[in-house]
Design a protein around this motif. Sequence first.
Motif, mmCIF file in Angstrom:
data_model
loop_
_atom_site.group_PDB
_atom_site.id
_atom_site.type_symbol
_atom_site.label_atom_id
_atom_site.label_comp_id
_atom_site.label_asym_id
_atom_site.label_seq_id
_atom_site.Cartn_x
_atom_site.Cartn_y
_atom_site.Cartn_z
ATOM 1 N N CYS A 1 0.688 -1.189 -0.079
ATOM 2 C CA CYS A 1 0.196 -0.062 -0.034
ATOM 3 C C CYS A 1 0.959 1.369 -0.094
ATOM 4 O O CYS A 1 1.830 1.382 0.843
ATOM 5 C CB CYS A 1 -0.827 0.213 1.214
ATOM 6 S SG CYS A 1 -1.722 -1.462 1.503
ATOM 7 N N ARG A 2 0.379 2.252 -0.844
ATOM 8 C CA ARG A 2 0.945 3.376 -0.619
ATOM 9 C C ARG A 2 0.799 4.136 0.351
ATOM 10 O O ARG A 2 1.593 4.892 1.057
ATOM 11 C CB ARG A 2 0.722 4.512 -2.093
ATOM 12 C CG ARG A 2 1.386 4.052 -3.405
ATOM 13 C CD ARG A 2 0.887 5.093 -4.488
ATOM 14 N NE ARG A 2 -0.339 4.985 -4.736
ATOM 15 C CZ ARG A 2 -1.077 4.516 -5.562
ATOM 16 N NH1 ARG A 2 -0.562 3.940 -6.186
ATOM 17 N NH2 ARG A 2 -2.426 4.642 -5.575
ATOM 18 N N ASP A 3 -0.407 4.151 0.771
ATOM 19 C CA ASP A 3 -1.179 4.542 1.930
ATOM 20 C C ASP A 3 -1.773 3.804 2.683
ATOM 21 O O ASP A 3 -2.919 3.429 2.422
ATOM 22 C CB ASP A 3 -1.727 5.831 1.509
ATOM 23 C CG ASP A 3 -2.583 6.740 2.856
ATOM 24 O OD1 ASP A 3 -2.471 6.031 3.900
ATOM 25 O OD2 ASP A 3 -2.951 8.046 2.293
ATOM 26 N N ASP B 1 -4.765 1.299 -4.222
ATOM 27 C CA ASP B 1 -3.567 1.037 -4.880
ATOM 28 C C ASP B 1 -3.690 0.500 -6.249
ATOM 29 O O ASP B 1 -2.604 0.213 -6.820
ATOM 30 C CB ASP B 1 -2.899 0.060 -3.817
ATOM 31 C CG ASP B 1 -2.418 0.888 -2.648
ATOM 32 O OD1 ASP B 1 -1.611 1.866 -2.626
ATOM 33 O OD2 ASP B 1 -3.180 0.399 -1.487
ATOM 34 N N PRO C 1 5.901 2.625 -0.152
ATOM 35 C CA PRO C 1 5.687 4.091 -0.825
ATOM 36 C C PRO C 1 6.202 4.049 -2.232
ATOM 37 O O PRO C 1 6.914 3.096 -2.557
ATOM 38 C CB PRO C 1 6.752 5.098 0.123
ATOM 39 C CG PRO C 1 7.538 3.947 0.819
ATOM 40 C CD PRO C 1 6.716 2.560 0.899
ATOM 41 N N GLY C 2 5.584 5.026 -2.987
ATOM 42 C CA GLY C 2 6.246 4.838 -4.302
ATOM 43 C C GLY C 2 4.910 4.665 -5.247
ATOM 44 O O GLY C 2 3.944 4.800 -4.962
ATOM 45 N N GLU C 3 5.438 4.629 -6.498
ATOM 46 C CA GLU C 3 4.368 4.346 -7.592
ATOM 47 C C GLU C 3 3.817 2.921 -7.475
ATOM 48 O O GLU C 3 4.468 2.017 -7.100
ATOM 49 C CB GLU C 3 4.734 4.737 -8.712
ATOM 50 C CG GLU C 3 4.934 6.079 -8.859
ATOM 51 C CD GLU C 3 3.993 6.965 -9.084
ATOM 52 O OE1 GLU C 3 2.942 6.643 -9.546
ATOM 53 O OE2 GLU C 3 4.096 8.086 -8.283
ATOM 54 N N SER C 4 2.329 2.802 -7.673
ATOM 55 C CA SER C 4 1.850 1.650 -7.669
ATOM 56 C C SER C 4 2.366 0.550 -8.947
ATOM 57 O O SER C 4 2.792 1.080 -9.991
ATOM 58 C CB SER C 4 0.459 1.693 -8.035
ATOM 59 O OG SER C 4 -0.218 0.421 -8.233
#
Length: 145
Positions: free
Chosen positions: A10-12, A120, A55-58
């Motif tokens: 998950c990014r968030d 995500d 964290p980062g791009e999916s």
Amino acid sequence: MRWAHVGLNCRDQRATEEFYTRWFGFHRARAVPVGDGEILFLRNGDAHLELFPAPGESAAPSALADGPAQPGAVRHIAFQTDSVDELLAAMGEIAHVTLGPLDFDEVLDGWRTVWLRDPDGVVVEVSQGYRDQEAVETAERKINV
């Protein structure tokens, strides 16, 4: 052997936790500290989701249709509801529909499905009316359900 969980990057984590708790009936079962972050376990009955910080791009392709078709990729995760239309109405703009809703009455009367994206990009299938067959034939044996 029992099913344990699905792990999601998950990014968030909070946004992903909110999505699955609000719309799919999960609740936080455990938070495990790991380094500067934590791994969250969500539960809905016997189903668990494990949310990892990433964290980062999916890495998930922009979710189209019913999910990615590449070998080794999870196509989608799926849930049952009493009414696909009521869920979509309640979700409003939060529902990022990738396909459907589609009716599968030619296969099973009352079977209706929609596919959505989670925060995500993971495709989530939501169906109503699906039921298993009474008996399924396999090459090796007959399975009665």
